[in-house]
Design an enzyme around this catalytic site. Structure first.
Site, short mmCIF file in Angstrom:
data_model
loop_
_atom_site.label_atom_id
_atom_site.label_comp_id
_atom_site.label_asym_id
_atom_site.label_seq_id
_atom_site.Cartn_x
_atom_site.Cartn_y
_atom_site.Cartn_z
CG HIS A 84 -1.83 1.16 1.31
ND1 HIS A 84 -3.02 1.15 0.64
CD2 HIS A 84 -1.73 2.36 1.91
CE1 HIS A 84 -3.63 2.31 0.85
NE2 HIS A 84 -2.87 3.06 1.62
CG ASP A 163 -11.29 3.98 6.10
OD1 ASP A 163 -10.74 4.78 6.87
OD2 ASP A 163 -11.05 3.92 4.89
NE ARG A 170 -9.33 10.94 9.02
CZ ARG A 170 -8.49 10.10 8.40
NH1 ARG A 170 -8.89 8.91 8.01
NH2 ARG A 170 -7.24 10.44 8.21
CB SER A 185 -7.73 5.44 7.70
OG SER A 185 -8.11 5.36 6.35
CE LYS A 189 -8.38 2.22 3.98
NZ LYS A 189 -8.50 3.51 3.33
#
Ligand code: URA
Length: 433
Positions: A84, A163, A170, A185, A189
């Site tokens: 990621h 999320d 947010r 967050s 995931k």
């Protein structure tokens, strides 16, 4: 359980909340029994007061429990690795890493997101490929990872719904850029997606969430700690985002660059990052190789064409046309030429990202449509020598007016000086659990 207003007040006053309290708050918010205005106030209190490591873990755990989880490892009978990036300009790393890792025999199943603002999203890039389906039912996703070795899809609505709701809130309440909230967050995931080991590319610089190495290290530290608490291995690469990654910024242009890299013909900085990420993923996998062995396998898969074969198999399996000639092309292409000779001392990532956004390559709001053909190719990067009249960059635009505007913006993003600037590596640091 205390009322939400009481939890907001206690967080506002700097108190540490209990895991049960945070779980109740997050699950009630996801179900809709705590309204947006109370959650917004709570997030702002967190923004100013921060979360302790125990609170960050409780928040992450509650977010995971808000939806379903996927045990990809059990479905495949293999150790599952995932990667990621925290997001940047020209970051098409997953598009090149996926086929290389798959060609090395390690299954790569990834759920990705869309871009918002100046950072692009992997799904938007993939949607430049005619026919490519980003929404696959979970069973088809798992079957494709098993049979083809590679799938990249959109995140299902059932995975970490908290999320989705919290991030949207947010985004409009100026509470995105808090290290603990970002860590929770991202890691919720990754953990819900079932990865046993995760390589995180934490971007640092003007085009990234984290503007300083200090903040990036703090984010990496929190994510490593969350992974450790959940029994997963995490490696964080801290990488430079003061200039765009590679040359291409914009969806179809980035697909071209990723494919070139899979063939061994990519720009040097992007190729280096891709091979580094692959080496770490392979070293964490069940192949039984170390970092040097992982790097050698990744290089071999590029050199012998098996990574490109994996790319074609993957795109076809997901309904897309892997022929690069099928990618959309912008009707207007204009060079950005240098007035002066010298060395490029800086090339603002955020300025290039915003210019690409205004050309139509990104979206300002979630509802905006994307023009997959447009973007910018940065031909000169930091440290490169440019001569007067030589092109620094290329603007790919839908029409002449937007091209003219972008040419000026791209020119303003470059700083050129007489002296060659000191070398700055792309890979700034590697942190691991
Ligand atoms: N990416 C995420 O998934 N979440 C954040 O909060 C920031 C970046």
């Amino acid at each position: 359980m205390p009322l939400p207003a009481e939890l907001i007040q206690r967080k506002r006053d700097g108190e540490e909340l209990g895991a049960d309290e945070l779980t109740e708050l997050v699950l009630s918010y996801t179900e809709g029994t705590v309204p947006d205005y109370q959650m917004a106030a709570f997030l702002m209190a967190v923004y100013f007061r921060g979360l302790s490591p125990a609170e960050t873990f409780a928040l992450t755990d509650a977010m995971i429990r808000s939806g379903e989880t996927l045990d990809l490892g059990a479905a495949l009978g293999r150790k599952v690795v995932d990667k990621h990036s925290t997001g940047g300009v020209g970051d098409k790393t997953s598009l090149a890493v996926g086929p290389i890792v798959a060609a090395c025999g390690v299954p790569f199943g990834k759920m990705s997101g869309r871009g918002l603002g100046h950072t692009g999203g992997t799904l938007d890039k993939l949607e430049s490929i005619p026919g490519y389906e980003v929404e696959l039912p979970l069973a088809r996703f798992v079957a494709q990872v098993r049979d083809v070795g590679l799938a990249i899809v959109g995140q299902t609505a059932d995975l970490v719904p908290a999320d989705k709701k919290l991030y949207a809130l947010r985004d409009v309440t100026a509470t995105v850029d808090n290290v603990s909230l970002i860590a929770a967050s991202i890691m919720s995931k990754k953990l819900a997606g079932g990865a046993d080991a995760i390589v995180l590319d934490v971007k640092v610089g003007d085009g990234a969430f984290m503007k300083t190495a200090e903040d990036a290290r703090a984010l990496a530290g929190e994510m490593i700690e969350l992974g450790r608490s959940a029994g997963r291995e995490v490696v964080c690469l801290l990488t430079d985002m003061d200039q765009p990654l590679g040359s291409a910024v914009g969806n179809a242009l980035e697909v071209h660059e990723a494919v070139a890299t899979v063939r061994g013909e990519g720009p040097p900085d992007f190729t280096e990052l891709v091979l580094d990420a692959c080496a770490h993923l392979l070293a964490l996998s069940d192949l039984g190789v170390d970092l040097a062995g992982g790097r050698a396998r990744a290089e071999a898969a590029v050199a012998d064409g098996s990574a490109f074969d994996a790319y074609e198999r993957w795109i076809r399996a997901q309904g897309g046309d892997p022929d690069e000639a099928a990618l959309p092309v912008a009707p207007v292409v204009r060079p950005v030429t240098a007035d002066l000779g010298g060395y490029v001392s800086s090339l603002g990532a955020i300025a290039i990202g915003r210019a690409a956004l205004r050309l139509g390559a990104g979206r300002r709001t979630k509802e905006d449509a994307i023009d997959h053909a447009v973007g910018i190719r940065c031909l000169a990067k930091r440290g490169d020598r440019v001569e007067p009249g030589e092109p620094w960059a290329e603007v790919h635009a839908r029409d002449i007016t937007s091209a003219r505007f972008a040419v000026d913006e791209v020119r303003a993003a470059y700083t050129v000086e007489d002296e060659r600037p000191p070398e700055r590596p792309l890979l700034l640091d590697v942190l691991e659990s």
